[in-house]
Every structure is written in structure tokens, then in C-alpha cells.
Design a protein around this motif. Structure first.
Motif, PDB file in Angstrom:
ATOM      1  N   LYS A   5       0.776  -0.651  -0.191  1.00  0.00           N
ATOM      2  CA  LYS A   5       0.003  -0.194   0.267  1.00  0.00           C
ATOM      3  C   LYS A   5       1.213   0.999   0.129  1.00  0.00           C
ATOM      4  CE  LYS A   5      -2.540  -1.094   3.691  1.00  0.00           C
ATOM      5  NZ  LYS A   5      -3.159  -0.764   4.834  1.00  0.00           N
ATOM      6  N   ASN A   6       1.072   2.750  -0.929  1.00  0.00           N
ATOM      7  CA  ASN A   6       1.425   3.658  -0.693  1.00  0.00           C
ATOM      8  C   ASN A   6       1.038   4.084   0.492  1.00  0.00           C
ATOM      9  OD1 ASN A   6       2.402   3.313  -3.161  1.00  0.00           O
ATOM     10  ND2 ASN A   6       0.162   4.431  -4.390  1.00  0.00           N
ATOM     11  N   LYS A   7       1.982   4.677   1.397  1.00  0.00           N
ATOM     12  CA  LYS A   7       1.853   5.052   2.515  1.00  0.00           C
ATOM     13  C   LYS A   7       1.065   6.714   2.416  1.00  0.00           C
ATOM     14  CE  LYS A   7       6.196   3.618   4.634  1.00  0.00           C
ATOM     15  NZ  LYS A   7       7.064   2.935   3.257  1.00  0.00           N
ATOM     16  N   PRO A   8       0.229   7.397   3.468  1.00  0.00           N
ATOM     17  CA  PRO A   8      -0.918   8.816   3.309  1.00  0.00           C
ATOM     18  C   PRO A   8       0.530   9.483   4.038  1.00  0.00           C
ATOM     19  CG  PRO A   8      -1.427   6.534   4.920  1.00  0.00           C
ATOM     20  CD  PRO A   8       0.023   6.245   4.742  1.00  0.00           C
ATOM     21  N   VAL A   9      -0.167  10.820   3.052  1.00  0.00           N
ATOM     22  CA  VAL A   9       0.699  11.700   4.251  1.00  0.00           C
ATOM     23  C   VAL A   9       0.340  11.759   5.571  1.00  0.00           C
ATOM     24  CG1 VAL A   9       0.761  14.046   3.861  1.00  0.00           C
ATOM     25  CG2 VAL A   9       1.111  12.758   1.728  1.00  0.00           C
ATOM     26  N   LEU A 115       5.536  14.001   6.836  1.00  0.00           N
ATOM     27  CA  LEU A 115       4.494  14.365   7.506  1.00  0.00           C
ATOM     28  C   LEU A 115       4.396  15.889   8.046  1.00  0.00           C
ATOM     29  CD1 LEU A 115       5.935  11.631   8.648  1.00  0.00           C
ATOM     30  CD2 LEU A 115       6.857  12.812  11.131  1.00  0.00           C
ATOM     31  N   ILE A 116       3.441  16.583   7.728  1.00  0.00           N
ATOM     32  CA  ILE A 116       3.106  18.024   7.676  1.00  0.00           C
ATOM     33  C   ILE A 116       2.372  17.866   9.255  1.00  0.00           C
ATOM     34  CG2 ILE A 116       2.969  18.355   5.736  1.00  0.00           C
ATOM     35  CD1 ILE A 116       0.103  18.381   5.160  1.00  0.00           C
ATOM     36  N   THR A 117       1.591  19.687   9.323  1.00  0.00           N
ATOM     37  CA  THR A 117       1.061  19.958  10.353  1.00  0.00           C
ATOM     38  C   THR A 117      -0.410  20.828   9.955  1.00  0.00           C
ATOM     39  OG1 THR A 117       1.650  22.352  10.633  1.00  0.00           O
ATOM     40  CG2 THR A 117       3.134  20.383  12.456  1.00  0.00           C
ATOM     41  N   LEU A 118      -1.316  20.490  10.767  1.00  0.00           N
ATOM     42  CA  LEU A 118      -2.212  21.355   9.913  1.00  0.00           C
ATOM     43  C   LEU A 118      -3.544  21.436  11.390  1.00  0.00           C
ATOM     44  CD1 LEU A 118      -4.084  22.441   8.314  1.00  0.00           C
ATOM     45  CD2 LEU A 118      -5.181  20.793   8.349  1.00  0.00           C
TER      46      LEU A 118
END
Length: 228
Positions: A5-9, A115-118
Motif C-alpha cells: 500500500k502507498n503510504k499516506p501523508v 509528515l505535515i502539520t495542520l
């Protein structure tokens, strides 16, 4: 043959998910001289941020935080100065991580997750928070809703983040310690992971999270196993 599976963001909320709010909670309870002061104020803060969305009248989170803290004091018949409010709220910029956070983020980075923040916090506060807690280098992008001027859990905010990362909403996974954030992300089409910090609970009238764990390290271990 197993298809990989492709890794999600991975999209991280910041306050109470990564950063321990205890110092701010204690300071607000002291300022208001009320054991439930933080809970009362934070509920008002979230309420009026959604009011901001609904009336299309944007003020940044810091401004709404100060205004609602004054409102909370008034509702309790307490006298607090604007200077005391400003000084108390400034604590949010120096919050530190929970003990599990660094190990969890490191494990995810080592396994090539993006990895990002929101966060609802304004951009200037977010940058200070990540810098002061030594988290900046873990995130590909540090996104604040300040840019779109629409608070989570509005659907548009999560879709905007997906567009910024050039992925589909279903290719992202929101990680948060707040039931309302998980509900909003799920409604926007994201996968979700709930971090069951002390005092936090899932909003059971919304879609069940895809993952649940007590901390960031535990959720990282689940995700690494799921996307081998």
C-alpha cells in the motif's frame, strides 16, 4: 503476492496532540481562579472559531483566544486585565512535547512517511511552537489555517491541505487528540487516527477512526506495521 500500500501523508494536529497543554491549563485555571477554567475557555474558543467560519469574519486564533478568555472571565464574574490575558496565552508558544512524540515522529520518518502539520494556530505561533519544542525538522510543511482563513473542522481546510500537498484527501491521514478534528477530517475524506490523550474522547456520532492509540509512538508503530 501481497500488494504494497502507498503510504499516506500524515497530517498532525499540534496542540494537545504533539504538545502538552498542561502549563497553559494550569495558568488559565489560576488566572480565572476556577478548577474548570481551561475547559470552559477552550470550549468557548472552539465555539467562536466556528462562529467565525459561519459568519465569514476571520480573526486569527490568538485574537479569538484572548477575546473568549475575557468572555470566560466575565461569565464567572472575574476581573482580568488584557495584559494578564496576553501574558497567560503567551505560554502556548513554549509548550513542550509529550514524552512519546519524538520517538514516534522519528520512527515514522525512518520509515519514509511524509509528515505535515495542520493547526488552527496562526502561522507565527506555529513556527514558534515547533522551534521551541525542537519539532521543526520533522515536518515537510507546517500548515496553519491562517492561509485559508477557515478553521478546522471545516471541510475546506482539510481539502486545502490536500491540494497543498498535491494528493487526494483519501491519500492523507489526520492524527489528532480531538474528536471534533477527527470528525472534520473524516467528513472531508481523510483517513484518521485518534490519540486518546487524558481527558479526550472520540465523537461517537461521526465515523469511527481508522486507528486509535494512547500516544504518538503507539500510533507510529501501528502505521509502520500497516504499511510494510
Amino acid at each position: 503476492m501481497t500488494i504494497k500500500k502507498n503510504k499516506p501523508v500524515l497530517v498532525f494536529d499540534v496542540n494537545e496532540t504533539l504538545l502538552d497543554m498542561t502549563p497553559l491549563k494550569k495558568a488559565i485555571n489560576t488566572l480565572l481562579n476556577e478548577e474548570q477554567g481551561f475547559r470552559i475557555w477552550f470550549g468557548m474558543l472552539l465555539h467562536y472559531s466556528t462562529v467565525s467560519n459561519n459568519i465569514d469574519e476571520y480573526h486569527d486564533f490568538t485574537t479569538i483566544a484572548a477575546t473568549t478568555l475575557k468572555m470566560a472571565a466575565t461569565s464567572m464574574d472575574k476581573k482580568v486585565t488584557n495584559e494578564a490575558i496576553k501574558e497567560t496565552l503567551s505560554i502556548i508558544k513554549s509548550l513542550q512535547t509529550y514524552p512519546d512524540v519524538i520517538k514516534g515522529l522519528q520512527l515514522l520518518k525512518e520509515n519514509d512517511f511524509r509528515l505535515i502539520t495542520l493547526t488552527n494556530s496562526p502561522d507565527s505561533a506555529l513556527k514558534a511552537q515547533l522551534q521551541n519544542s525542537n519539532l521543526t525538522h520533522y515536518f515537510e510543511q507546517a500548515l496553519s489555517i491562517d492561509t485559508i482563513a477557515k478553521y478546522k473542522p471545516a471541510k475546506e481546510t482539510y481539502l486545502w491541505a490536500a491540494k497543498k500537498m498535491e494528493v487526494k484527501p483519501q491519500e492523507m491521514l489526520m492524527i489528532a487528540a480531538h474528536g471534533w478534528d477527527i470528525a472534520g477530517a473524516s467528513h472531508a475524506g481523510l483517513n484518521t487516527a485518534f490519540i486518546a490523550r487524558e481527558g479526550q474522547s472520540i465523537y461517537t456520532l461521526s465515523k469511527e477512526p481508522d486507528y486509535v492509540a494512547n500516544d504518538i509512538l503507539a500510533i507510529a508503530q501501528q502505521l509502520v506495521a500497516a504499511y510494510k
